[in-house]
Scaffold this motif. Structure first.
Motif, PDB file in Angstrom:
ATOM      1  N   THR A   1       0.832  -1.210   0.000  1.00 27.56           N
ATOM      2  CA  THR A   1       0.000   0.000   0.000  1.00 27.56           C
ATOM      3  C   THR A   1       0.862   1.254   0.000  1.00 27.56           C
ATOM      4  O   THR A   1       0.558   2.230  -0.702  1.00 27.56           O
TER       5      THR A   1
ATOM      6  N   VAL B   1       0.926   4.081  -3.085  1.00 26.26           N
ATOM      7  CA  VAL B   1       0.679   5.519  -2.898  1.00 26.26           C
ATOM      8  C   VAL B   1       1.844   6.328  -3.464  1.00 26.26           C
ATOM      9  O   VAL B   1       1.638   7.335  -4.173  1.00 26.26           O
TER      10      VAL B   1
ATOM     11  N   SER C   1       1.789   6.295  -7.256  1.00 27.28           N
ATOM     12  CA  SER C   1       0.744   7.182  -7.769  1.00 27.28           C
ATOM     13  C   SER C   1       1.170   8.642  -7.689  1.00 27.28           C
ATOM     14  O   SER C   1       0.998   9.407  -8.648  1.00 27.28           O
TER      15      SER C   1
END
Length: 378
Positions: A24, A28, A31
């Motif tokens: 995760t 992030v 992105s």
């Protein structure tokens, strides 16, 4: 690369770098990295395209309101591809074969789109590769993905069984083992799977390509579809969620969450410059690359049958073209829509461009939410 350096190499010495093991966290960062790349190099790419006089040629039969867009820099898909691939290289585990498969598929479809756009620019018209040549290259790239997945199956990393929404116990195998026992013709057993993958990926690529007709329309829908795929890739590789949702757990595909996260960030970054009135168009480079990426990820995580929901607007646009062409040929020139793809139909009904875009985004969000609800309704 950063994952290899910060976690695999430096973590034994700096315990703080443990955070880079978490999917995760890296998603992030991928992105955000993609978003920053898009925002920072976007003006440079736009300026270079203008210098090279790489502008969009608008088809004469299209809505007259679009003629003023002629000359807007196109081939912005180069920016999209850079913004997706660089963060993926930085933040993902490059020993994962699925990461390379999706990246190479994106590059292959982007190259097809680049060739199409380049021919348009050189000949200064709205016709690039012939329809037969473009489709042939798309099918060839899709077949390459299928062959790679069959190799992964041989090593126990993939399964050719289909997962049907709502039907958790119905999982037909697209490799027909009964044909594999025929002497000298065992290769026939793989044809159904290869054909299926070719249809899914090439169809996805063309569907996104057809949707790319209004400022921000295709890229906005891509953001939503990529976000849905980010969730799907994560739960498909997560031991707890996959078991709870009764999905076939595929540990290796979880790394594709980073690629999907990068696709979301890259798409948002591109939308900054592609929003109405657009400063740059993605061209076939972007639309074919994004469609190929979406289709490849869906096949890799075995959620290809959810594509009509994940990319609902893309499917509607493609169907509108198919219905229009079929009606014209079979009904002596009669048309179903005022113009295809579907977004042009609503423009000719009097909807403003911004209204068409916003409402199609809303539809894309509804379709994506429906796709995610099927995870529990099995």
């Amino acid at each position: 690369m950063l994952y290899w350096l910060l976690y695999q190499k430096l973590f034994p010495y700096f315990r703080l770098f443990r955070i880079f093991r978490y999917l995760t966290f890296r998603t992030v960062f991928a992105s955000l990295t993609a978003l920053l790349i898009g925002l920072l190099i976007g003006p440079y790419v736009i300026e270079r395209l203008r210098e090279f006089q790489i502008g969009q040629y608008i088809r004469e039969e299209g809505p007259q309101s679009h003629q003023k867009k002629s000359g807007t820099p196109t081939m912005g898909g180069v920016l999209i591809c850079i913004s997706i691939l660089v963060p993926t290289l930085l933040w993902s585990d490059l020993s994962n074969p699925f990461v390379w498969l999706v990246m190479l598929s994106t590059l292959a479809f982007g190259a097809i789109g680049f060739a199409d756009d380049y021919i348009k620019v050189v000949h200064r018209r709205n016709l690039g590769l012939t329809a037969r040549a473009k489709l042939g290259l798309q099918l060839l790239a899709s077949a390459g993905v299928a062959v790679a997945l069959l190799q992964l199956q041989a090593h126990g990393s993939y399964s050719t069984r289909l997962l049907f929404p709502f039907l958790k116990h119905f999982r037909p195998d697209l490799v027909w083992e009964s044909l594999g026992h025929i002497p000298h013709l065992h290769w026939l057993a793989f044809i159904p799977f290869v054909l299926f993958v070719m249809i899914v990926i090439a169809g996805s690529s063309n569907a996104v390509n057809l949707t790319d007709g209004l400022d921000g329309l295709a890229i906005g829908c891509t953001i939503i579809a990529a976000a849905a795929l980010t969730v799907l890739t994560y739960v498909s590789g997560h031991v707890v969620f996959a078991d709870y949702l009764e999905l076939q757990r595929m540990p290796l595909v979880s790394e594709l969450t980073i690629f999907c996260g990068a696709m979301v960030g890259a798409s948002i970054g591109f939308l900054w410059y592609n929003a109405h009135p657009a400063e740059i168009f993605m061209g076939d480079v972007g639309s074919l690359a994004l469609g190929g990426a979406i289709g490849t990820v869906a096949v890799a995580i075995k959620q290809e049958l959810l594509l009509p929901f994940i990319g609902g607007v893309f499917i509607l646009e493609a169907l509108s073209v198919m219905l229009q062409v079929g009606s014209y040929k079979l009904r002596n020139g009669k048309r179903i829509f005022k113009m295809a793809p579907l977004h042009h139909h609503f423009e000719l009904l009097g909807w403003s461009e911004s209204k068409v875009i916003a409402r199609f985004w809303i539809l894309a969000l509804i379709f994506a939410l429906l796709a995610l609800t099927t995870l529990k309704l099995r």
